[in-house]
Design a protein around this motif. Structure first.
Motif: not given
Length: 322
Positions: A75-88
């Motif tokens: 999850l940390a890597k996804a957020r670091e990559a800029g993935i929006a919360e509504d696309r997780l």
């Protein structure tokens, strides 16, 4: 399942037509056309019988040039990559189990204990209810696989079994189909819905894997042992000895008829139980019209019927209806 062969074929045609309908809307599908149920189940020169009861439009289409890829991160890597919360999209958990690779040493041929164990474990992740899933992908190399799976999940014949289009219509570069299905499921969940189920299998209904994906994070971190092999093995019944020499009566346990590319019968095959409850195989020559007609009866299954086991001139065992 308590069906006549005609009823079973009708269910297969309806189910496969639903797969084709989804494929017709998938820009990445190999065959982008909705086929009517009767187009799928009726043999024609362009839709020849492969092995009873399956026509060309009822089997996987593996000779396709297709590729797919996906990335899975923390999850940390996804957020670091800029993935929006509504696309997780979160992986909640999964399950896996296998049948014996040698199908001759399975206890029976009307259900899969690993398939049941895997799907029941998956339902435990969603409060024990297969209807909780907003989207599902049931592996579709042949109709028997999703037909068994939807019953284990407690879903009706109107189930929407795919987000991808199925191995016949979307196309199937072998088991890489599930990579495409995972991509399609992520897109589906991002477009709406909460829970998705991916269920794949390989071999002769041999390898079984399933995964639950969700737009919502799991309520708690799971320390899950994904193998449910022990549960599958617990349900396994006594396995009969397999023999290559037998005489006397033989009861049909399973069967098919193999066809040549010109539509002619090549031969039939029966899995048999002998009078002393051993297992063997019996061939049916293309010239044995009486036995073939018995096997291909649309209104009564030949499973459970008894005939004679005889040795052919080439040493192979053959089965003839009594």
């Amino acid at each position: 399942m308590g069906q006549t062969p005609r009823e079973a074929l009708t269910e297969s045609g309806d189910l496969w037509s639903t797969y084709s309908s989804v494929a017709s809307q998938n820009p990445n599908a190999w065959l982008k056309r909705r086929f009517k149920p009767e187009e799928i189940t009726t043999p024609t020169p362009d839709n020849r019988l492969i092995a009873w009861p399956y026509t060309k439009l009822m089997v996987a289409n593996p000779t396709v040039n297709m590729g797919g890829a996906l990335l899975m991160t923390s999850l940390a890597k996804a957020r670091e990559a800029g993935i929006a919360e509504d696309r997780l999209v979160y992986a909640w958990g999964g399950a896996s189990a296998e049948e014996p690779r040698d199908y001759l040493i399975r206890d029976q041929f009307f259900e899969s204990h690993p398939q049941n164990a895997v799907l029941e474990a998956i339902m435990d992740l969603v409060e024990g209810d297969g209807k909780q899933f907003d989207a599902i992908e049931l592996y579709s190399c042949f109709p028997c696989v999703p037909k068994m799976a939807r019953r284990t999940l407690g879903l009706g014949p109107d189930v929407q079994p795919t987000v991808t289009g199925g191995l016949t219509f979307f196309g199937a570069p072998l088991n890489t189909y599930m990579t495409h299905a995972a991509c399609a499921m992520v897109r589906k969940l991002r477009g709406g819905g909460k829970l998705g189920l991916l269920y794949g299998q390989g071999g002769f209904v041999t390898k079984h894997h399933a995964l639950v994906l969700s737009r919502e994070a799991p309520k708690q971190a799971l320390a899950q042992d994904t193998s449910v092999q022990a549960e599958a093995d617990r349900n396994r019944r006594k396995v009969p000895d397999f023999v290559t020499e037998a005489t006397g009566k033989g009861k049909v346990e399973a069967f098919t008829v193999i066809y040549r590319s010109n539509g002619e019968v090549e031969h039939g095959v029966t899995m048999l139980r002998t009078a002393d409850d051993r297992r063997t195989l019996g061939r049916i020559p293309a010239g044995d019209a009486n036995t073939l007609a018995h096997l291909l009866n649309m209104d009564r299954t030949p499973v459970g019927s008894v005939g004679d086991i005889v040795a052919a001139e080439d040493g192979m065992l053959e089965w003839r209806v009594g």
